[in-house]
Design a protein around this motif. Structure first.
Motif, PDB file in Angstrom:
ATOM      1  N   LEU A  68      18.583  48.155  43.087  1.00 59.23           N
ATOM      2  CA  LEU A  68      18.355  49.462  42.466  1.00 59.23           C
ATOM      3  C   LEU A  68      16.951  49.528  41.885  1.00 59.23           C
ATOM      4  O   LEU A  68      16.548  48.633  41.132  1.00 59.23           O
ATOM      5  CB  LEU A  68      19.379  49.697  41.338  1.00 59.23           C
ATOM      6  N   LEU A  69      16.241  50.584  42.241  1.00 55.28           N
ATOM      7  CA  LEU A  69      14.905  50.791  41.686  1.00 55.28           C
ATOM      8  C   LEU A  69      15.025  51.812  40.545  1.00 55.28           C
ATOM      9  O   LEU A  69      15.000  53.017  40.765  1.00 55.28           O
ATOM     10  CB  LEU A  69      13.940  51.303  42.771  1.00 55.28           C
ATOM     11  N   SER A  70      15.172  51.294  39.340  1.00 56.10           N
ATOM     12  CA  SER A  70      15.327  52.186  38.184  1.00 56.10           C
ATOM     13  C   SER A  70      14.033  52.944  37.905  1.00 56.10           C
ATOM     14  O   SER A  70      14.043  54.071  37.427  1.00 56.10           O
ATOM     15  CB  SER A  70      15.737  51.360  36.953  1.00 56.10           C
ATOM     16  N   ILE A  71      12.916  52.298  38.221  1.00 55.28           N
ATOM     17  CA  ILE A  71      11.597  52.875  37.987  1.00 55.28           C
ATOM     18  C   ILE A  71      11.167  53.646  39.223  1.00 55.28           C
ATOM     19  O   ILE A  71      10.541  53.088  40.136  1.00 55.28           O
ATOM     20  CB  ILE A  71      10.575  51.749  37.676  1.00 55.28           C
ATOM     21  N   GLY A  72      11.493  54.940  39.249  1.00 55.57           N
ATOM     22  CA  GLY A  72      11.231  55.762  40.435  1.00 55.57           C
ATOM     23  C   GLY A  72       9.764  55.772  40.844  1.00 55.57           C
ATOM     24  O   GLY A  72       9.436  55.870  42.024  1.00 55.57           O
ATOM     25  N   HIS A  73       8.873  55.639  39.852  1.00 57.59           N
ATOM     26  CA  HIS A  73       7.444  55.718  40.193  1.00 57.59           C
ATOM     27  C   HIS A  73       6.934  54.458  40.896  1.00 57.59           C
ATOM     28  O   HIS A  73       5.833  54.455  41.417  1.00 57.59           O
ATOM     29  CB  HIS A  73       6.602  56.043  38.954  1.00 57.59           C
ATOM     30  N   TYR A  74       7.760  53.392  40.945  1.00 56.92           N
ATOM     31  CA  TYR A  74       7.394  52.202  41.717  1.00 56.92           C
ATOM     32  C   TYR A  74       7.778  52.374  43.194  1.00 56.92           C
ATOM     33  O   TYR A  74       7.751  51.402  43.953  1.00 56.92           O
ATOM     34  CB  TYR A  74       8.131  50.969  41.202  1.00 56.92           C
ATOM     35  N   ALA A  75       8.150  53.579  43.602  1.00 55.02           N
ATOM     36  CA  ALA A  75       8.633  53.791  44.970  1.00 55.02           C
ATOM     37  C   ALA A  75       7.654  53.241  46.005  1.00 55.02           C
ATOM     38  O   ALA A  75       8.051  52.630  46.996  1.00 55.02           O
ATOM     39  CB  ALA A  75       8.888  55.268  45.211  1.00 55.02           C
ATOM     40  N   ILE A  76       6.373  53.434  45.758  1.00 52.40           N
ATOM     41  CA  ILE A  76       5.348  52.984  46.720  1.00 52.40           C
ATOM     42  C   ILE A  76       5.502  51.485  47.000  1.00 52.40           C
ATOM     43  O   ILE A  76       5.352  51.037  48.132  1.00 52.40           O
ATOM     44  CB  ILE A  76       3.927  53.342  46.197  1.00 52.40           C
ATOM     45  N   GLY A 120      13.215  57.647  38.326  1.00 48.99           N
ATOM     46  CA  GLY A 120      12.297  58.685  37.854  1.00 48.99           C
ATOM     47  C   GLY A 120      12.551  59.040  36.420  1.00 48.99           C
ATOM     48  O   GLY A 120      11.687  58.905  35.571  1.00 48.99           O
ATOM     49  N   SER A 121      13.772  59.485  36.118  1.00 47.46           N
ATOM     50  CA  SER A 121      14.133  59.619  34.717  1.00 47.46           C
ATOM     51  C   SER A 121      14.525  58.213  34.274  1.00 47.46           C
ATOM     52  O   SER A 121      15.444  57.618  34.824  1.00 47.46           O
ATOM     53  CB  SER A 121      15.294  60.596  34.558  1.00 47.46           C
ATOM     54  N   LEU A 122      13.783  57.666  33.321  1.00 46.18           N
ATOM     55  CA  LEU A 122      13.880  56.232  33.074  1.00 46.18           C
ATOM     56  C   LEU A 122      15.072  55.858  32.194  1.00 46.18           C
ATOM     57  O   LEU A 122      15.568  56.661  31.414  1.00 46.18           O
ATOM     58  CB  LEU A 122      12.564  55.728  32.467  1.00 46.18           C
ATOM     59  N   GLY A 123      15.516  54.620  32.373  1.00 43.01           N
ATOM     60  CA  GLY A 123      16.651  54.133  31.595  1.00 43.01           C
ATOM     61  C   GLY A 123      17.990  54.408  32.245  1.00 43.01           C
ATOM     62  O   GLY A 123      19.022  54.282  31.611  1.00 43.01           O
ATOM     63  N   HIS A 124      17.992  54.789  33.535  1.00 39.71           N
ATOM     64  CA  HIS A 124      19.243  55.103  34.226  1.00 39.71           C
ATOM     65  C   HIS A 124      19.780  53.937  35.051  1.00 39.71           C
ATOM     66  O   HIS A 124      20.977  53.799  35.242  1.00 39.71           O
ATOM     67  CB  HIS A 124      19.049  56.301  35.173  1.00 39.71           C
ATOM     68  N   GLY A 125      18.879  53.122  35.590  1.00 34.83           N
ATOM     69  CA  GLY A 125      19.274  52.144  36.605  1.00 34.83           C
ATOM     70  C   GLY A 125      20.305  51.147  36.127  1.00 34.83           C
ATOM     71  O   GLY A 125      21.292  50.872  36.817  1.00 34.83           O
ATOM     72  N   LEU A 126      20.101  50.597  34.933  1.00 35.96           N
ATOM     73  CA  LEU A 126      20.970  49.514  34.495  1.00 35.96           C
ATOM     74  C   LEU A 126      22.409  49.995  34.279  1.00 35.96           C
ATOM     75  O   LEU A 126      23.362  49.276  34.585  1.00 35.96           O
ATOM     76  CB  LEU A 126      20.421  48.848  33.226  1.00 35.96           C
ATOM     77  N   GLY A 127      22.565  51.210  33.783  1.00 36.48           N
ATOM     78  CA  GLY A 127      23.917  51.759  33.601  1.00 36.48           C
ATOM     79  C   GLY A 127      24.620  51.964  34.936  1.00 36.48           C
ATOM     80  O   GLY A 127      25.808  51.667  35.090  1.00 36.48           O
ATOM     81  N   ILE A 128      23.890  52.478  35.917  1.00 34.33           N
ATOM     82  CA  ILE A 128      24.470  52.655  37.257  1.00 34.33           C
ATOM     83  C   ILE A 128      24.817  51.283  37.839  1.00 34.33           C
ATOM     84  O   ILE A 128      25.872  51.092  38.448  1.00 34.33           O
ATOM     85  CB  ILE A 128      23.502  53.421  38.188  1.00 34.33           C
ATOM     86  N   ALA A 129      23.927  50.315  37.591  1.00 34.73           N
ATOM     87  CA  ALA A 129      24.165  48.952  38.081  1.00 34.73           C
ATOM     88  C   ALA A 129      25.445  48.372  37.481  1.00 34.73           C
ATOM     89  O   ALA A 129      26.213  47.695  38.172  1.00 34.73           O
ATOM     90  CB  ALA A 129      22.961  48.061  37.744  1.00 34.73           C
ATOM     91  N   VAL A 130      25.691  48.655  36.207  1.00 33.03           N
ATOM     92  CA  VAL A 130      26.928  48.196  35.566  1.00 33.03           C
ATOM     93  C   VAL A 130      28.142  48.775  36.312  1.00 33.03           C
ATOM     94  O   VAL A 130      29.096  48.055  36.636  1.00 33.03           O
ATOM     95  CB  VAL A 130      26.964  48.604  34.068  1.00 33.03           C
ATOM     96  N   GLY A 131      28.087  50.058  36.617  1.00 31.54           N
ATOM     97  CA  GLY A 131      29.201  50.694  37.337  1.00 31.54           C
ATOM     98  C   GLY A 131      29.383  50.109  38.727  1.00 31.54           C
ATOM     99  O   GLY A 131      30.509  49.865  39.177  1.00 31.54           O
ATOM    100  N   MET A 132      28.268  49.856  39.427  1.00 34.05           N
ATOM    101  CA  MET A 132      28.368  49.274  40.772  1.00 34.05           C
ATOM    102  C   MET A 132      28.917  47.852  40.704  1.00 34.05           C
ATOM    103  O   MET A 132      29.741  47.446  41.528  1.00 34.05           O
ATOM    104  CB  MET A 132      27.004  49.311  41.472  1.00 34.05           C
ATOM    105  N   ALA A 133      28.481  47.094  39.692  1.00 35.74           N
ATOM    106  CA  ALA A 133      28.969  45.714  39.537  1.00 35.74           C
ATOM    107  C   ALA A 133      30.471  45.719  39.218  1.00 35.74           C
ATOM    108  O   ALA A 133      31.228  44.897  39.747  1.00 35.74           O
ATOM    109  CB  ALA A 133      28.175  45.002  38.445  1.00 35.74           C
TER     110      ALA A 133
END
Lengths: 280, 345
Positions: A68-76, A120-133
């Protein structure tokens, strides 16, 4: 397991290729978060060519590890890794950031194969990761969830809600990678809203914590292996201290800002500098 | 003109005699009128039952299982219940993650916390990815006298602006129970307003079945058409019965799906000439069912005389619900007074 394990290409070369592709994409648009991409390339090389289990021709294969790329601006940076991993075709590199491209400037799940979430909206990735885990455990899957986040996201309360939750639910299939480049939009992260002592914080939250030089390939490999193999039923975090613009000295030395300014004539110069340091 | 009865906080108040004292309606307020049958925890029982046959249903809550009736599901299916703690941003992110892994998560909290606190997480992790997370929230609109911290008077307005989001506002226990399998079957995010605890049941007396996206005519009448959602439909039916005795015919059109709105039925009913159209909702007058209906009518050039029963654009008082419903004009008696005035009777 990992598609690259049979290939003779060194991880140093993979990291170099990711850097090179990132700068090439930056050149296409004349802009982009190349500073972050150059800093995180070693971590992405180890992720995609040492640790992650995936099928390049089947990005949604059920047995894959989720990245999961929580930091949307690192897309490149992630596009460069996905191109290098053959998840995206080489020729799409030149579409970066153009209309109708599958490679928009910010990472979005609905646009790009291999992009698991909309960042992109920051601070989302880890929570989604918890749900996926949690979901993977409910399915009795052996897959891991990797969440790549930045030090700036440590300022978001949601990150710490998720950190508590990961430990509470004993998510030993969750690996969080924090890119600590000490840089966010308004300046140094440690001077904006300091998260130090960061390793002690994660440790206190119940995570197996490692802090390493994220631009030292051997250290990254060791930390990724430790994270996967750690025996305790706790989530794992790897804090990677990285250097913005790593690999291109004239950019490294520039007064570093969140959005690195690269003049029109400097893109070729950056690629040339990289060429000179091309590993075997 | 303000309807607030709030006095200056610098003015000491004399206690009222014990026999006249009105108690604050806190978290377990019942909306049942005298004599109405009630059903206990219709949402919790319906979800537990659905989960018997649908194995991918999971339940998540942010420390409010007992207060959203999810505890019934948790008792029946403990291995599919996830207590996420008082962390709404996490809960909705995690619900998105579970949906991505093939589950159909029902995530519960109070409406204020979903709409105000976790908005960005619901928007980006759930709605943008069009994931089948069902957001089921207690205390919608003015269903507690606890004060603005728990009164979600603008929840519908907030979620109407979110692309991909379906919004459901069931009337009673029957409606709620029937809505559960319907929203579970919908392949996308849903926000459902929840009545919990002992919930009145009235729709069994009408030829009614919940269908997602459909508004249904419950009673026919030639003078007034009330378009309503949520428990305001219960009130509308009572208004219709009362006015019938005065020879005023009231038609009640129940619109439990606020988004997407059943524009076809609404236009058809509003186009019937000569009827006063009253939209009744347990929500601020801004951005809810009333404005949705008005926009539909304007866009389609149907122009009945239209009135609105809704909460004012204010932070509401704390107190006893019956008093507050009267004060803010959404009680049966307040509706009767207004409608008679609008009809000049």
């Amino acid at each position: 397991m990992n598609p690259s394990s049979e290939t003779p290409i060194s991880l140093a070369r993979r990291a170099w290729n990711i850097r090179y592709k990132s700068v090439q994409m930056g050149a296409v648009q004349g802009q982009g978060y190349v500073g972050q991409a150059l800093g995180i390339s070693d971590v992405l090389a180890v992720s995609y060519f040492h640790s992650l289990c995936y099928r390049a021709n089947e990005p949604e294969w059920e047995g894959r590890d989720r990245f999961l790329l929580s930091i949307g601006h690192y897309a490149i940076a992630l596009y460069a890794a996905l191109l290098e991993a053959d998840i995206l075709p080489e020729y799409e590199l030149e579409t970066y950031g153009t209309d109708n491209s599958r490679l928009p400037m910010s990472g979005m799940a609905s646009y790009t194969p291999g992009m698991e979430i909309t960042g992109g909206s920051l601070g989302h990735g880890l929570g989604i990761a918890v749900g996926m885990a949690l979901g993977l455990k409910a399915k009795k899957s052996d897959s891991f969830v990797y969440n790549l986040m930045s030090d700036g996201e440590l300022g978001e309360g949601s990150t710490w809600e998720a950190a508590m939750s990961g430990a509470h639910h004993k998510l030993d299939n969750l690996i969080c990678i924090v890119d600590f480049n000490d840089q966010q939009a308004d300046g140094k992260s440690t001077e904006t809203l300091s998260s130090e002592p960061l390793d002690q914080k994660w440790d206190a939250f119940g995570w197996y914590t490692q802090r390493i030089d994220g631009n030292d390939l051997d250290a990254v490999i060791e930390a990724f292996d430790n994270a996967r193999n750690h025996e305790k039923p706790v989530p794992r975090v790897i804090i990677c201290n990285t250097k913005m613009c790593k690999g291109i000295p004239f950019l490294e030395e520039r007064e570093i800002t969140h959005f690195v300014r690269v003049e029109a004539d400097e893109w070729d110069k950056a690629l040339q500098v990289l060429e000179e340091g091309k590993p075997a | 003109m303000s309807m607030s009865r709030r006095l200056s906080k610098w003015e000491p108040r004399k206690p009222v005699p014990a026999e006249e004292r009105q108690l604050t309606s806190a978290m377990i307020a019942s909306l049942a009128a005298e004599g109405l049958p009630t059903v206990s925890a219709p949402f919790g029982h319906a979800l537990a039952e659905l989960a018997e046959t649908q194995e991918n249903i999971v339940g998540l809550t942010a420390d409010l299982a007992k207060y959203t009736d999810l505890h019934v599901f948790a008792q029946k299916h403990p291995e599919r219940f996830y207590q996420m703690g008082m962390a709404e941003q996490l809960m909705f992110s995690a619900a998105a993650g579970m949906a991505k892994e093939g589950f159909v998560p029902f995530a519960t909290t109070y409406a204020v916390f979903a709409s105000r606190r976790a908005y960005d997480f619901i928007c980006m992790a759930i709605a943008e990815d069009n994931l089948p997370v069902k957001i089921v929230c207690g205390l919608p609109g003015l269903t507690t006298g606890y004060g603005p911290s728990h009164q979600a008077t603008e929840d519908v307005a907030i979620f109407r602006g979110m692309p991909n989001m379906t919004i459901v506002d069931p009337c009673d226990a029957l409606d709620t129970a029937q809505a559960v399998p319907a929203i579970a079957a919908h392949d996308g995010p849903v926000y459902m307003r929840l009545l919990r605890g002992k919930v009145p049941s009235v729709l069994q007396d009408y030829d009614y079945k919940f269908e997602l996206g459909k508004a249904k005519v419950l009673t026919e009448g030639n003078d007034v058409l009330i378009i309503s959602s949520g428990f305001m439909t219960m009130r509308a039916l009572e208004v219709a019965t009362t006015l019938k005795a005065d020879n005023i015919g009231v038609s009640v059109l129940h619109a439990p799906t606020i988004k997407p709105l059943d524009t076809e039925t609404i236009l058809r009913e509003c186009a019937k000439s000569g009827r006063l159209v009253v939209v009744a909702e347990n929500h601020t007058e801004i951005g809810g069912l009333g404005e949705a209906v008005a926009m539909t009518l304007m866009k389609n050039q149907v122009f009945p005389e239209m009135k609105h029963v809704a909460l004012p654009d204010e932070f509401l008082d704390a107190g006893a619900l019956p008093v507050l419903h009267d004060q803010y004009g959404i009680s049966v008696s307040a509706m009767l007074t207004k409608i008679k005035m609008w009809l000049n009777k």
